[in-house]
Design an enzyme around this catalytic site. Sequence first.
Site, PDB file in Angstrom:
ATOM      1  N   HIS A 100      34.327  45.937  36.943  1.00  0.00           N
ATOM      2  CA  HIS A 100      35.681  45.382  36.800  1.00  0.00           C
ATOM      3  C   HIS A 100      35.647  43.876  37.084  1.00  0.00           C
ATOM      4  CE1 HIS A 100      39.920  44.608  37.414  1.00  0.00           C
ATOM      5  NE2 HIS A 100      40.157  45.746  36.782  1.00  0.00           N
ATOM      6  N   GLU A 170      38.755  44.707  28.849  1.00  0.00           N
ATOM      7  CA  GLU A 170      39.821  44.114  29.650  1.00  0.00           C
ATOM      8  C   GLU A 170      39.698  42.591  29.632  1.00  0.00           C
ATOM      9  OE1 GLU A 170      41.605  46.922  32.787  1.00  0.00           O
ATOM     10  OE2 GLU A 170      39.907  45.912  33.687  1.00  0.00           O
TER      11      GLU A 170
HETATM   12  P1  PGA Z   1      46.948  45.606  35.171  1.00  0.00           P
HETATM   13  O1  PGA Z   1      45.442  45.891  35.643  1.00  0.00           O
HETATM   14  O2  PGA Z   1      47.383  46.784  34.347  1.00  0.00           O
HETATM   15  O3  PGA Z   1      47.725  45.483  36.461  1.00  0.00           O
HETATM   16  O4  PGA Z   1      46.909  44.343  34.380  1.00  0.00           O
HETATM   17  C1  PGA Z   1      44.489  46.426  34.770  1.00  0.00           C
HETATM   18  C2  PGA Z   1      43.138  46.385  35.446  1.00  0.00           C
HETATM   19  O5  PGA Z   1      42.821  45.377  36.084  1.00  0.00           O
HETATM   20  O6  PGA Z   1      42.348  47.352  35.356  1.00  0.00           O
END
Ligand code: PGA
Length: 259
Positions: A100, A170
Amino acid sequence: MKKNTKILVANWKMNPETPELAYDIFGAIKRKVLNSKRAEIVICPPYLYLENFAEKTFGLRRFSIGAQDVFWETSGHAFTGQISAPMVRASGAKYVILGHSERRQYGETDSMINKKIKSAFKAGLIPILCVGEQERDPQINYLEFLKNQIKSALSGVKRSMLANLIVAYEPIWAISTFHKGAMRPEELHETIIFIRKAVADLYNREIAMALCVIYGGSVDEADAEALLKGGEANGLLVGRSSLNPATFGALIKIADSFK
Ligand code: PGA
């Protein structure tokens, strides 16, 4: 996972602040999952709750628990504070989020993520590998960056393992920026095609097309359907909206509507 089944992964991060709240949110989400028909739901709470939550999902096919990280060694004296993949698997959890961007920010490198992916597979966990660029530069270098993240994370990973991998795209610029919203579905679609192409170059086309690719970054009920439909994501990785049972319930309904 069936081809059209959508997966929702809840990344609770370092939330909520008290156990009471954690059990309340979990209970409310579980009720929504029990009313759903198709979507797969994975809750990734802080480690403390893995075992208890996993017990509460026992026997439920489409409802599972995941961790937010693991260390790559299986056990040992020199790893204060770490938790291994076999430990997480023994808790009853089935998934683990790896790489992440919020962990990369604290020094996690591609080679560490690669070791973690391998140890997760070995322990029988399904890794959710997060990749994503900091920004979209006009020279389009971010595509090369994405490709390298995927290549390094999967270095030495056998093709037979890819059926048990989830890639979560992401883009860092879209994480927790709810005022701006998630990324546009057309952009997401292009990027998912690019990710599949990168995986096809490393393995083959068949594996790349079957790969489960999900999207994360400021997902809420206003854009979830478009991201799944127009973006052609196989699912969503949801941070903030996953801590609100009403919002997450709405996301479950949306994911459930895909047949
Ligand atoms: P968010 O986070 O939906 O609060 O943007 C997603 C993540 O970081 O996995």
